[in-house]
Structure formats: C-alpha cells, structure tokens
Write a protein that holds these residues in place. Sequence first.
Motif, PDB file in Angstrom:
ATOM      1  N   ARG A  41       0.810  -1.218   0.000  1.00 15.32           N
ATOM      2  CA  ARG A  41       0.000   0.000   0.000  1.00 15.32           C
ATOM      3  C   ARG A  41       0.845   1.270   0.000  1.00 15.32           C
ATOM      4  NH1 ARG A  41      -4.914  -1.742   0.418  1.00 15.32           N
ATOM      5  NH2 ARG A  41      -5.355  -3.654   1.547  1.00 15.32           N
ATOM      6  N   SER A  83     -14.255  -4.754  -9.696  1.00 16.18           N
ATOM      7  CA  SER A  83     -12.897  -5.256  -9.812  1.00 16.18           C
ATOM      8  C   SER A  83     -12.829  -6.491 -10.691  1.00 16.18           C
ATOM      9  CB  SER A  83     -12.295  -5.522  -8.437  1.00 16.18           C
ATOM     10  OG  SER A  83     -12.935  -6.615  -7.852  1.00 16.18           O
ATOM     11  N   VAL A 142       6.380  -3.239 -15.683  1.00 12.21           N
ATOM     12  CA  VAL A 142       5.321  -3.361 -16.689  1.00 12.21           C
ATOM     13  C   VAL A 142       4.042  -3.811 -16.001  1.00 12.21           C
ATOM     14  CG1 VAL A 142       4.664  -4.429 -18.860  1.00 12.21           C
ATOM     15  CG2 VAL A 142       7.082  -4.139 -18.316  1.00 12.21           C
ATOM     16  N   PRO A 143       3.015  -2.951 -15.959  1.00 10.20           N
ATOM     17  CA  PRO A 143       1.733  -3.391 -15.406  1.00 10.20           C
ATOM     18  C   PRO A 143       0.973  -4.230 -16.430  1.00 10.20           C
ATOM     19  CG  PRO A 143       1.615  -1.070 -16.006  1.00 10.20           C
ATOM     20  CD  PRO A 143       2.986  -1.547 -16.372  1.00 10.20           C
ATOM     21  N   ILE A 144       0.335  -5.260 -15.941  1.00  8.03           N
ATOM     22  CA  ILE A 144      -0.450  -6.143 -16.818  1.00  8.03           C
ATOM     23  C   ILE A 144      -1.749  -6.471 -16.108  1.00  8.03           C
ATOM     24  CG2 ILE A 144      -0.571  -8.409 -17.902  1.00  8.03           C
ATOM     25  CD1 ILE A 144       1.657  -7.414 -19.177  1.00  8.03           C
ATOM     26  N   ARG A 145      -2.828  -6.455 -16.840  1.00  2.00           N
ATOM     27  CA  ARG A 145      -4.117  -6.761 -16.233  1.00  2.00           C
ATOM     28  C   ARG A 145      -4.791  -7.910 -16.938  1.00  2.00           C
ATOM     29  NH1 ARG A 145      -3.126  -1.495 -16.109  1.00  2.00           N
ATOM     30  NH2 ARG A 145      -3.413  -0.408 -14.129  1.00  2.00           N
ATOM     31  N   TYR A 200      -0.681   1.079 -10.816  1.00  2.61           N
ATOM     32  CA  TYR A 200      -2.094   0.727 -10.731  1.00  2.61           C
ATOM     33  C   TYR A 200      -2.961   1.699 -11.515  1.00  2.61           C
ATOM     34  CZ  TYR A 200      -6.061  -1.693  -8.755  1.00  2.61           C
ATOM     35  OH  TYR A 200      -7.190  -2.459  -8.602  1.00  2.61           O
ATOM     36  N   GLN A 201      -2.469   2.883 -11.698  1.00  2.00           N
ATOM     37  CA  GLN A 201      -3.276   3.884 -12.403  1.00  2.00           C
ATOM     38  C   GLN A 201      -2.807   4.121 -13.833  1.00  2.00           C
ATOM     39  OE1 GLN A 201      -4.294   7.226  -9.750  1.00  2.00           O
ATOM     40  NE2 GLN A 201      -2.710   6.394  -8.435  1.00  2.00           N
ATOM     41  N   ARG A 202      -1.797   3.393 -14.247  1.00  2.00           N
ATOM     42  CA  ARG A 202      -1.271   3.589 -15.585  1.00  2.00           C
ATOM     43  C   ARG A 202      -1.449   2.348 -16.424  1.00  2.00           C
ATOM     44  NH1 ARG A 202       3.306   7.601 -14.760  1.00  2.00           N
ATOM     45  NH2 ARG A 202       3.129   7.919 -12.528  1.00  2.00           N
ATOM     46  N   PHE A 203      -1.172   2.532 -17.690  1.00  6.43           N
ATOM     47  CA  PHE A 203      -1.189   1.392 -18.580  1.00  6.43           C
ATOM     48  C   PHE A 203       0.215   1.061 -19.087  1.00  6.43           C
ATOM     49  CE2 PHE A 203      -1.178  -0.155 -22.947  1.00  6.43           C
ATOM     50  CZ  PHE A 203      -1.742  -1.384 -22.725  1.00  6.43           C
ATOM     51  N   HIS A 204       0.948   2.076 -19.436  1.00  3.91           N
ATOM     52  CA  HIS A 204       2.242   1.836 -20.067  1.00  3.91           C
ATOM     53  C   HIS A 204       3.299   1.466 -19.032  1.00  3.91           C
ATOM     54  CE1 HIS A 204       1.808   6.014 -18.966  1.00  3.91           C
ATOM     55  NE2 HIS A 204       3.092   6.035 -18.745  1.00  3.91           N
ATOM     56  N   PRO A 205       4.312   0.751 -19.480  1.00  4.23           N
ATOM     57  CA  PRO A 205       5.434   0.411 -18.618  1.00  4.23           C
ATOM     58  C   PRO A 205       6.077   1.692 -18.113  1.00  4.23           C
ATOM     59  CG  PRO A 205       5.584  -0.760 -20.709  1.00  4.23           C
ATOM     60  CD  PRO A 205       4.485   0.238 -20.847  1.00  4.23           C
TER      61      PRO A 205
END
Lengths: 239, 239
Positions: free
Chosen positions: A71, A233, A117-120, A80-85
């Motif tokens: 946290r 979610s 890198v965020p991935i969902r 968590y709030q972005r898309f791009h690496p």
Amino acid sequence: MGMKQRQESILEELASAQELDALQAAIENLRDLFGADHMVYHWVNADGDQYGCGTYSPEWVENYVSQDYLRVDPVIVGCYQRFHPVDWKRLDWSSKAARTFQKEAIEHGVGNQGFSVPIRGPNGQFALFTVSHNCDDDTWAEFTEKHRRDLILIAHEFNNKALEFEPNRSPEQSRALSPREVDAMTLLAVGYSRAQVADTLSISEHTLRVYIESARFKLGALNTTHAVARAMSRGLIVV
Amino acid sequence: MGMKQRQESILEELASAQELDALQAAIENLRDLFGADHMVYHWVNADGDQYGCGTYSPEWVENYVSQDYLRVDPVIVGCYQRFHPVDWKRLDWSSKAARTFQKEAIEHGVGNQGFSVPIRGPNGQFALFTVSHNCDDDTWAEFTEKHRRDLILIAHEFNNKALEFEPNRSPEQSRALSPREVDAMTLLAVGYSRAQVADTLSISEHTLRVYIESARFKLGALNTTHAVARAMSRGLIVV
DNA sequence: TTTCAACTCCCCCAAAATAGTGAGGGGCGG
DNA sequence: CCGCCCCTCACTATTTTGGGGGAGTTGAAA
C-alpha cells in the motif's frame, strides 16, 4: 546461441511448463540473460490472493509483506493507475513513507533503477513485471530503451502462464451477471439509491431488490457495497 | 525498407502523434503491411464511452452498434474473460445469436478467420485489437503463428496511445484520501459493515462515520457505495 | 416437453446507514 | 502563531437496506 534465441528458448520452456515452479526458474534465467540485478513477477486479484516469484532476497520479500508495503510502494500505486510500462524515476517518491520505503529497498539490494510493466487480466487481476538494477541513469535509459519491447512480451508470457495456475477459476465465482443485474450494479456504483435505480430502470423497488440480492449471491458479496466493489474489480461493470 | 522497419516506422509515427486520427491512419497502414483483410482497434470503458478505429466497412460498424452486437459477439464475450490472444475458431459460436451474428459478419466482408488480442487498462478499461482475414485454416495458422508477438506489441502501442486521449481525466482530481479514510474505504470495499470496520480499526463507529463522510465529500460521492466505487476506479484503494 | 434462468410484482419488520448537530487534541507549514 | 487537516468521540431522528416470506410470465436451452 544468441541472446534472442536464448530468450526464445526460455520462454518456450516456460510456455510448456506444467508447474508453477517453472515461473521461478524462468525468471532466474531471464535475469541472468538480461544481466540485471533483479527480475520479479507479482500478481494480485480482486479477492486479495497473490502470487510472486523473482530474485529479491527472501528477507526483503518477507519485510515487504509484513510491513504491508503493497500500500506504500510507489511502484504499485503508480502502476495501478497507468497502462504503459514505467521507469521508477518517473514515479512519485515525494511522500515521507515513499522515501523511507525507497531507502529500505536500496539497503536490501533492490537497486536504484527499476522498470515495471503493469499487466491486467480478467476479473480484476493485476500483475507487475519488474526489472531492477544498480547503475547510473544513462546506462539504465539505454537498457530500458533496448529491451522495452521484449520486457512487455515477457510480462505477457508470465502473466499468461500465471493465470493458468490461478486457483480462483471456479465457474461459480466468475458466473456473469444478468443484464438487469448489471444495470442495477452499474447504477448503484454511480451513487443512485435503490429508489432511484428502480425509478431509472422503470421497475418496482421490490423487483430491483431481487436483482441486487441475486447479484450479491452470485458475487459472494456480503452487502451492496461489497457487491459493487466486486463487480467493478472483476470487470463485470464499467464505471 | 523491410517489413520490420516499416512496422517500426508506423509505430513510431503513431507514438509521436498528437491527434486521435493518427490511430486510424496507423491501422490502415498496418493492415496493408500485414496484408490482412481487416484490422480493428476498439475500446470500452467509463460511462460506456467507446472508441474504435479500423478498416471494417461503415455499414458493418453501424449495423454492429445499432444491433448492440457488443453483447452478442463471441469475440467480445470470449476475450472479456481471457487474457491471452485468441483465434476466433477457438471461441464459442454455438448459440443461435452467435451463429446469426457470424453469418451477418461474413456477409459484410469481415472474413472467416480472425485473431483478437484483449488488452486491459486501469479503471476497468477494456480494449480489443483484431486482425481478420478470408483464407483457409492452415494459411491462417501460419499467419498468426508468425505475427503473434508483433500483434501483441501493436495492440499495446495502440492502447497506450488511445488512453492518452481518454477524456476520463477529471480536472477536479481531488486531494488524496487520508490514511484512515483509505482504511475505511478499503474495508468497506471488502464487505465489512460499519460496525466491523470500526472494530477492525479499533475506533468508535462514530469516528468511522466521520471518515466515511469526509471521504464521501472528497470523492464527490452521494453515498458509501458510490464513494467506494470512485475510490476504486481512481485507484485510491487496492482491492 | 420440461426445465431453468431471467424478469416482474407484493408484504412485513428488523437492522444498518445517513443527516443534522456538536467537541477537543495533535501536528505541520506559512 | 495561526490556520488547516487529521484523528478521536457523542446524541437524536430519519431514511435506506437487508432478510424472510411468496407468485406469476416469458423465452431459450436440454
């Protein structure tokens, strides 16, 4: 064997693996291949389950979870709030909590540079694939520029494999909501009261209640707020 | 100029573009480059906004939206629950609605083969990048095998760019929640009642109420459910 | 054909959340 | 030093939800 080929073979081995341990093996190989200090893959889903593998020291990992750094960590909140690496330098490290976290991380050998890198995935699944290293800014910029594409693909492969092993796949839990239930959840999520929702949908409040309760049941939620949170979610409603 | 280089230059042009039209231009170029019948990028998110660009005929697009095929299209429903890119053949076309949809799509020149990459962004954003073509199974298998990696990266670039233009960046991005407010919202989001939250946080329910109300105020929310929904979609809490 | 899920409507009553007022102490930056 | 935000606690009245019963229609899948 060239770097591309070795990367390819590591990923192929990963793709055909039958056990979760393969992720740990693959990430170690890739870390060595890229010559970085650390490489980490980590996911969380809507129900708070998580899994991680990587090359951080066990002490740091233990410290991280016991301190609930999830946290605080600017990498998590930022991604968590972005898309791009994102390069760690571009995150917000200004808060006091973030600074102490950063200090401690570096002491544990995490490295002063990082790239995540965020991935969902479906059902609100969220994962991070991170490479970290200890070097100066220019060297790091060159590294990330050179490997950006590969890292995105690797993150994709890892998440793909990790999802195969996710326990939370029971059809019971991921059963879709009916159209009316989606309507109800959606309007509740934008602040309408039951009366307003019923009015908007032109149905009686009693009927609406049936939808809310069945949605709650399907989502395994304890109350309306919980149901809306889960629906969001899990990506069942879009707000 | 080789294919790789042309692909690279198209994506670089896209990345530096300042207008949404660039997406349409880029997708047409890529379609020609890959020699496919069609290429489409499409996203849905907050408030039901959507945006799409691609090479389908205007008639088909209009038909698609007017018939609300979004809820029928097996590509959408299938990809919404998956993470990995998927060949259309592997989807479930068994329902009657799906069959009539498929028939109509082929009549509109969509092609009998297709490959779609699902991509997700923050706030429940969901996008699809699709290539479709008219050919036999073997040819298509070869095509997808060869270009899988590139298509994933292209989907990533498109979504990245599309998110830049997303209007969902409210100016009154109110101040962040206080730690206690975050605690309260988080516990409420996992289904705790006010009494349980107060108990968990070891504070009186009266105090808790103050947090919920101030969080509601900061978030511009009409009730607790709304506040939790907003906190989630703004990434202020992680559930 | 039968079954089943979705949709629609109704009652009553207890429990929970919200709205309107408060108040006081601690910490941090201008 | 003062304002501002954060944390903590209290009362009363009203509105909203939740849990327990039922019951009928439609349409699509088995």
